[in-house]
Design an enzyme around this catalytic site. Structure first.
Site, PDB file in Angstrom:
ATOM      1  N   GLU A 125      45.106  25.418  56.148  1.00 28.39           N
ATOM      2  CA  GLU A 125      45.768  26.620  55.623  1.00 28.39           C
ATOM      3  C   GLU A 125      45.008  27.138  54.426  1.00 28.39           C
ATOM      4  OE1 GLU A 125      49.659  25.394  54.437  1.00 28.39           O
ATOM      5  OE2 GLU A 125      50.262  24.952  56.484  1.00 28.39           O
ATOM      6  N   LYS A 155      44.738  28.037  50.585  1.00 28.77           N
ATOM      7  CA  LYS A 155      45.409  27.608  49.364  1.00 28.77           C
ATOM      8  C   LYS A 155      45.614  28.860  48.521  1.00 28.77           C
ATOM      9  CE  LYS A 155      45.274  24.053  45.823  1.00 28.77           C
ATOM     10  NZ  LYS A 155      45.855  24.842  44.770  1.00 28.77           N
ATOM     11  N   ASP A 198      46.616  31.245  45.570  1.00 23.17           N
ATOM     12  CA  ASP A 198      46.493  31.057  44.126  1.00 23.17           C
ATOM     13  C   ASP A 198      47.574  31.846  43.393  1.00 23.17           C
ATOM     14  OD1 ASP A 198      45.514  30.113  41.804  1.00 23.17           O
ATOM     15  OD2 ASP A 198      43.723  31.367  41.765  1.00 23.17           O
ATOM     16  N   GLU A 226      54.346  29.878  47.807  1.00 13.84           N
ATOM     17  CA  GLU A 226      53.636  30.391  46.647  1.00 13.84           C
ATOM     18  C   GLU A 226      54.050  31.835  46.395  1.00 13.84           C
ATOM     19  OE1 GLU A 226      51.862  27.875  45.707  1.00 13.84           O
ATOM     20  OE2 GLU A 226      50.364  28.619  44.299  1.00 13.84           O
ATOM     21  N   TYR A 251      55.055  27.643  52.918  1.00 15.94           N
ATOM     22  CA  TYR A 251      54.191  26.717  53.653  1.00 15.94           C
ATOM     23  C   TYR A 251      54.727  25.294  53.781  1.00 15.94           C
ATOM     24  CZ  TYR A 251      52.750  26.268  48.759  1.00 15.94           C
ATOM     25  OH  TYR A 251      52.753  26.156  47.410  1.00 15.94           O
ATOM     26  N   LYS A 286      38.687  22.921  47.321  1.00 18.95           N
ATOM     27  CA  LYS A 286      38.664  24.110  46.467  1.00 18.95           C
ATOM     28  C   LYS A 286      37.342  24.852  46.621  1.00 18.95           C
ATOM     29  CE  LYS A 286      41.099  24.187  42.886  1.00 18.95           C
ATOM     30  NZ  LYS A 286      42.214  24.098  42.044  1.00 18.95           N
ATOM     31  N   CYS A 316      25.778  48.347  12.665  1.00 17.82           N
ATOM     32  CA  CYS A 316      27.004  48.605  13.419  1.00 17.82           C
ATOM     33  C   CYS A 316      26.829  49.867  14.278  1.00 17.82           C
ATOM     34  CB  CYS A 316      28.169  48.791  12.448  1.00 17.82           C
ATOM     35  SG  CYS A 316      29.695  49.262  13.281  1.00 17.82           S
ATOM     36  N   CYS A 319      29.312  52.645  12.706  1.00 18.07           N
ATOM     37  CA  CYS A 319      29.224  53.233  11.368  1.00 18.07           C
ATOM     38  C   CYS A 319      27.862  53.035  10.720  1.00 18.07           C
ATOM     39  CB  CYS A 319      30.340  52.693  10.476  1.00 18.07           C
ATOM     40  SG  CYS A 319      30.128  50.968  10.055  1.00 18.07           S
ATOM     41  N   CYS A 348      30.498  43.563  11.409  1.00 22.38           N
ATOM     42  CA  CYS A 348      30.273  44.752  10.600  1.00 22.38           C
ATOM     43  C   CYS A 348      31.156  44.578   9.359  1.00 22.38           C
ATOM     44  CB  CYS A 348      30.696  46.015  11.349  1.00 22.38           C
ATOM     45  SG  CYS A 348      30.842  47.436  10.249  1.00 22.38           S
ATOM     46  N   CYS A 393      35.062  51.750   8.971  1.00 26.89           N
ATOM     47  CA  CYS A 393      34.539  51.706  10.331  1.00 26.89           C
ATOM     48  C   CYS A 393      35.694  51.964  11.308  1.00 26.89           C
ATOM     49  CB  CYS A 393      33.900  50.330  10.539  1.00 26.89           C
ATOM     50  SG  CYS A 393      33.191  50.084  12.158  1.00 26.89           S
TER      51      CYS A 393
END
Ligand code: IVH
Length: 719
Positions: free
Chosen positions: A108, A110, A112, A168, A220, A307, A401, A404, A419, A425
């Site tokens: 099957e 899996k 998530d 799930e 399941y 997995k 930066c 600025c 910065c 800024c």
């Protein structure tokens, strides 16, 4: 009869709901469905005596605050052994064949998402419980009812009178992206992945919100006593007939080659699925064989998860942007040629800092590998050097930066560039205002990132104190606002004046002062005045405050502009003083605690209780600790160490008793309500995280365990 009419309507609607959501083959128009639904709604309203929590009208949820009672699982929700290696998977099969000979396997996907156990009694949904720690979970029935693919009443008549079915809860990519887009617009924190989003949504307090989040659920596994099936395929087949959504992908395999082929197919094909999967589950099909194989303390010996490696995509790095955060930290962000990755189109990836760029020798124009980690933005994991052009040049990191023009600096021990132009800024100024209004800080609703930018660019708000001078008439003409929202915002700003000192302190956005540090500082110094006057030595005396934080605090208060803003906030009436509200009693005064393990309430809530009763939380077991509050599954090392040091170990019940005793001995007029509120905030924050952490928690065997492991205790009945 009205009652019969109501019941017929309910059955009809539930059937069409199934055809639409589970079979994707509607038989009536949406218009007709809505008409029937309104008819039922009207009848139910006129006849409250026939109310039923499993009526299809309840799927829209409600705005009432849900409470999540902790419930013991009748059959523990076990975990699965897992592997990333085909060799190990083959060993698993060989071991099974050594023990029981040739076997049939069901492969099957899996999924998530987040695991759920649904209990049905006489064909009606009775309860839905999260996995929790495998032994106890949270009752989330109200929220589960809003998931359209979960039947509230079953079809046919051949289902067992009482059983559990597990599966799930998933958030499809499309819903996930929509929600994150909305959250971004609202300036709320984004969900890192669909799994977190599904788990977080199930713990939402208003089921009406859950109803709008587009969750799905694939089942399941069945559990129950005397279930009349001999195999998994048979059980799944029956479950589908009763109206459950099961997976079309499940396949019966007889050989290692067939299993390998299934894996190879789905490793690629899963990229086209509308929801996230992270592997394949291989289960022995026959229940009698399962019983022979049995369980380890943690997982069945008849199933394993293979997995998948995290999905990767190869794409071109087109350019790099440098973002400036509210603290001035510079984050390089890669602009990529758009590429499909784990269900979404990826156009950007984070590069963390200059060092990481140098380490991977990443150059503009390179073909790079991107991967999704736990974070929201994918990361670049490697460069495909074989495809690098001969003219490519090493990347020159910026020195000023980008917003600025101020030369960037690096602080000791920090990988990022900063910065230093804190007050001049733009992204830093706007970032600080956004941080200030966050839920965990001043909790000002209705003001998103874009509105803040508008307010800033129109010179209506240049720093946080300006918020308290805003008037509805200034807001109303802004795009997408209007009078009503403007008034709501002003009301929300006014309400924020009630926010307790610790959150105001957090909201100021002092570098390195997160929520927890802010709480410790508020507790320790009690007033902003005393904190502002504190020397470096005095600062490091406070819990959790090291030299780095102390310096950041000193630097913040040394800045005249910050002091001026604070003065204005004081005039506006914000709370700069820790009130008795933080103190429910002195019952635990002078005592130090370490809290470890799982409890019937969130661990953060327990810690908040310790503090609100005058105690102190420490993170490690040492000679300074008076009590170790031990929950379920606390590590044995901690216990050993505590025993060695002679620290008293308390169970949750003993801890509660300690507070009660202390309160009786040392009563104190306290604002109970405030302490309660603080606990609720902590609990809410801990909620989703707790659920996620639980995913990997394996229930330990225990002598006092009452719940039989499915398939063991009740011979011949479960699998
Ligand atoms: S069977 C005894 N089948 O994976 C274990 N689990 O690592 C029964 N999961 O908690 C679980 N897809 O949340 C099973 N097709 C599937 C699954 C699946 C996802 C999750 C489930 C479980 C975790 C175990």
């Amino acid at each position: 009869m009205i009652r019969q009419q109501i019941e017929t309507l309910r059955r009809t609607l539930e059937l069409h709901n199934y055809k639409y959501y589970v079979e994707n083959a509607p038989e009536i128009s949406d218009f007709e469905f809505d008409r029937l639904m309104h008819e039922l709604q009207a009848l139910e309203e006129a006849h409250p005596e026939y109310a039923d929590p499993n009526s299809p009208t309840r799927r829209v949820g409600s705005d009432l605050t849900n409470e999540f009672r902790s419930v013991e699982h009748r059959f523990p929700m076990l975990s699965l052994g897992n592997t990333y290696s085909l060799d190990e998977l083959h060993e698993f099969i060989e071991r099974i064949e050594r023990e029981v000979g040739q076997a049939e396997y069901v492969c099957e996907l899996k999924f998530d998402g987040t695991a759920i156990s649904l209990t049905y009694e006489e064909g009606r949904l009775l309860r839905a419980v999260t996995r929790g720690d495998g032994r106890r979970g949270d009752d989330v029935t109200e929220n589960i009812r809003t998931i359209r693919t979960i039947p509230l009443t079953l079809q046919g008549e051949e289902y067992p009178a009482y059983f559990e079915i597990r599966g799930e809860v998933l958030m499809p990519y499309a819903s996930f992206e929509k929600i994150n887009r909305e959250r971004e617009e609202q300036g709320e924190a984004l969900f890192a992945n669909p799994r977190n989003a599904a788990a977080g949504t199930l713990k939402q307090q208003a089921s009406a919100v859950v109803a709008r989040r587009g969750l799905d659920c694939i089942l399941y596994q069945l559990a129950g006593e005397n279930l009349p099936f001999a195999s998994h395929t048979e059980a799944l087949h029956e479950a589908a007939r009763w109206g459950f959504k099961t997976s079309d992908a499940a396949r019966l395999c007889h050989t290692r080659e067939e299993i390998d082929a299934f894996i190879a197919y789905w490793d690629e094909a899963r990229k086209g699925l509308p929801f996230a999967t992270d592997g394949i589950v291989i289960k022995v099909n026959d229940f009698a064989t399962r019983r022979r194989l049995g369980f380890t303390s943690k997982a069945p010996k008849w199933a394993v998860a293979y997995k998948f490696k995290a999905e990767q995509a190869l794409t071109r790095l087109e350019s790099i942007d440098y973002q400036v955060g509210r603290t001035g930290a510079i984050t390089p962000v890669a602009n990529l040629a758009p590429v499909q990755l784990a269900g979404t189109t990826v156009k950007r990836a984070t590069l963390h800092n200059a060092e990481q760029i140098a380490q991977l020798d990443i150059r503009v124009g390179d073909m790079v590998y991107v991967e999704k980690g736990g974070e929201i933005i994918p990361k670049i994991t490697a460069v495909e050097l074989s495809q690098r052009s001969a003219e490519s040049q090493p990347l020159q990191y910026i020195e000023v930066c980008p917003e600025c023009g101020t030369p960037l600096v690096r602080y000791e021990g920090e990988a990022k560039h900063y910065c230093p132009n804190t007050n001049g800024c733009r992204p830093q100024i706007i970032g600080r205002i956004i941080h200030f209004i966050r839920r965990k800080a001043m909790d000002i609703e209705g003001l998103g990132e874009e509105t803040i930018e508008l307010l800033y660019d129109n010179h209506l708000v240049e720093h946080i104190a300006d918020l308290y001078r805003l008037q509805a008439v200034q807001l109303a003409p802004l795009p997408r606002l209007g009078e009503k929202s403007a008034e709501n915002i002003i009301r929300s700003i006014r309400r924020s004046k009630e926010v307790p000192f610790e959150r105001v302190l957090f909201g100021l956005g002092i570098r390195f002062v997160g929520e927890t540090t802010a709480r410790y500082l508020a507790d320790h110094f009690r007033t902003l005045e005393r904190l502002m006057e504190a020397s470096r030595e005095a600062l490091v005396e406070a819990e959790e405050v090291g030299e780095k934080i102390a310096d950041a605090i000193l630097e913040y208060f040394a800045d005249e502009r910050n002091r001026a803003i604070i003065e204005q906030l004081r005039e506006a009436g914000l709370s700069f003083e820790a009130t008795a509200r933080q103190q429910a009693s002195e019952a635990l005064a002078g005592k130090s605690f370490v809290v470890s393990g799982k409890f019937s309430i969130a661990r953060e809530e327990l810690k908040a209780m310790i503090e609100s009763h005058g105690g102190k939380n420490l993170s490690a077991v040492s000679g300074n600790v008076d009590y170790l509050v031990a929950g379920e599954k606390m590590g044995p090392e901690k216990r050993k160490k505590a025993e060695k040091l002679g620290i008293r170990i308390l169970s949750e019940e003993e801890f509660m008793a300690l507070i009660a005793e202390g309160e009786a001995a040392r009563p104190m007029a306290a604002a109970e309500e405030g302490a309660q509120a603080a606990q609720e905030v902590a609990a809410e924050e801990a909620g989703a995280a707790k659920e996620l952490a639980a995913e990997e928690v394996i229930p330990a065997p225990s002598a006092t365990d009452k719940a039989p492991i499915a398939g063991e205790a009740v011979q011949g009945s479960l699998f």
